[in-house]
Design an enzyme around this catalytic site. Sequence first.
Site, PDB file in Angstrom:
ATOM      1  N   GLU A  67       0.065  10.786   1.521  1.00  0.00           N
ATOM      2  CA  GLU A  67      -1.200  10.419   1.316  1.00  0.00           C
ATOM      3  C   GLU A  67      -1.750   9.638   2.824  1.00  0.00           C
ATOM      4  O   GLU A  67      -3.163   9.951   3.121  1.00  0.00           O
ATOM      5  CB  GLU A  67      -1.468   9.332   0.335  1.00  0.00           C
ATOM      6  CG  GLU A  67      -3.325   9.336  -0.225  1.00  0.00           C
ATOM      7  CD  GLU A  67      -3.291   7.552   1.087  1.00  0.00           C
ATOM      8  OE1 GLU A  67      -5.336   7.347   1.073  1.00  0.00           O
ATOM      9  OE2 GLU A  67      -3.014   6.694   1.785  1.00  0.00           O
TER      10      GLU A  67
ATOM     11  N   ASP B 246       1.154  -1.253   0.140  1.00  0.00           N
ATOM     12  CA  ASP B 246       0.447  -0.081   0.074  1.00  0.00           C
ATOM     13  C   ASP B 246       0.695   0.991  -0.138  1.00  0.00           C
ATOM     14  O   ASP B 246       1.374   1.836   0.698  1.00  0.00           O
ATOM     15  CB  ASP B 246      -0.804   0.162   1.315  1.00  0.00           C
ATOM     16  CG  ASP B 246      -1.953   1.169   1.721  1.00  0.00           C
ATOM     17  OD1 ASP B 246      -2.149   2.078   0.300  1.00  0.00           O
ATOM     18  OD2 ASP B 246      -2.478   1.360   2.624  1.00  0.00           O
TER      19      ASP B 246
END
Length: 346
Positions: free
Chosen positions: A205, A173
């Site tokens: 993010e 991820d």
Amino acid sequence: MSTKEFIIEMGKVPHVAGYESALAHLAAGWFGKLASAQTDSLGNMIARKQGAKNAPRVMVCAHMDEIGLMATEICDNGFVKFARIGGIDKRNILATEVTIHGRKPVYGIIGIKPPHLTSADEMKASIEIKDMAIDTGYPKEKLEKLVRPGDIITFNREVTELKNGRLTGRALDDTAGLAAMYHALELLKDFKHNADLYFVGSAQEEVGARGAKTAAYGIKPDIAIIIDVGFANTPGLADHETIKMGDGAAIAVGAAVNRKVFDDLKKIAKQNNTKHQIEVLPGRSGTDADEIQIAAGGVLTGVLSIPLKYMHSTVEVVDLADVKNCGKLVADYIMSLQDWEGDECY
Ligand code: ZN
């Protein structure tokens, strides 16, 4: 470079949120072979592949940052205290190996009390981050010359192979998303596409989609496709809250997604026999899409989730076939925009 090599190589570079520059430069080198790549002041990597003159702008985005830790204090006894960067479950960081990225990399471990000396009540509770510490072996005086509060800390785990085309490791991820984005760019290499393309490796993010926000304001895309990871089904999780590993990227539907972009992605996947599934995200998507969608005057967004097991741990798992299917879907979608002029009412 194969998708597998791409993910394994990216996993070797520390890229905790706010400290992605090493990965941004590595990515710029690879994307730069196929497009015009640069990094910006917030730490994003942006690779542009030009389309026709005055063509609509399409942004493809996958985030570059990973979760990690930050040194907060060097204690008198030589232990290093730390804080979390991003959503880390405190239960799975005990007894792990880490590297403190100080003046030089310092190897350490997060220690744990022997069970023999742990009371029955202590056994039931999870230990708080404030009660954990990193043991490097160095005394305080030596450590202070190498480590300062604010230095980032990564978990020592590289990406390795499981059976059946699966990879496991830290930060899949969203290195899996970056790999899918790179695969899309490779597939588009020899095609003359109308859309003006911007491939963005976004920074920060995990701490609030901050890089994607500035990138979207700078690019002002007409359409953005965001590639992130989604919860793959594992024992103990309900079907309705997960997607299936091996069934291709999940095309998200919900408030963070434009309905026509969703419909078109689904149609293109069906037309091209690309394995795919649907993911329902009724509210916020928890991805860069939440910021990109509302940037500038608003952006038509689509979200693709690569199924991933054990999210935000050091043993995340992805299926390489899902990563490639995701990249292919992005490339096919971009080629489907040949006649789109950006003024169609969505
Ligand atoms: Zn992510």
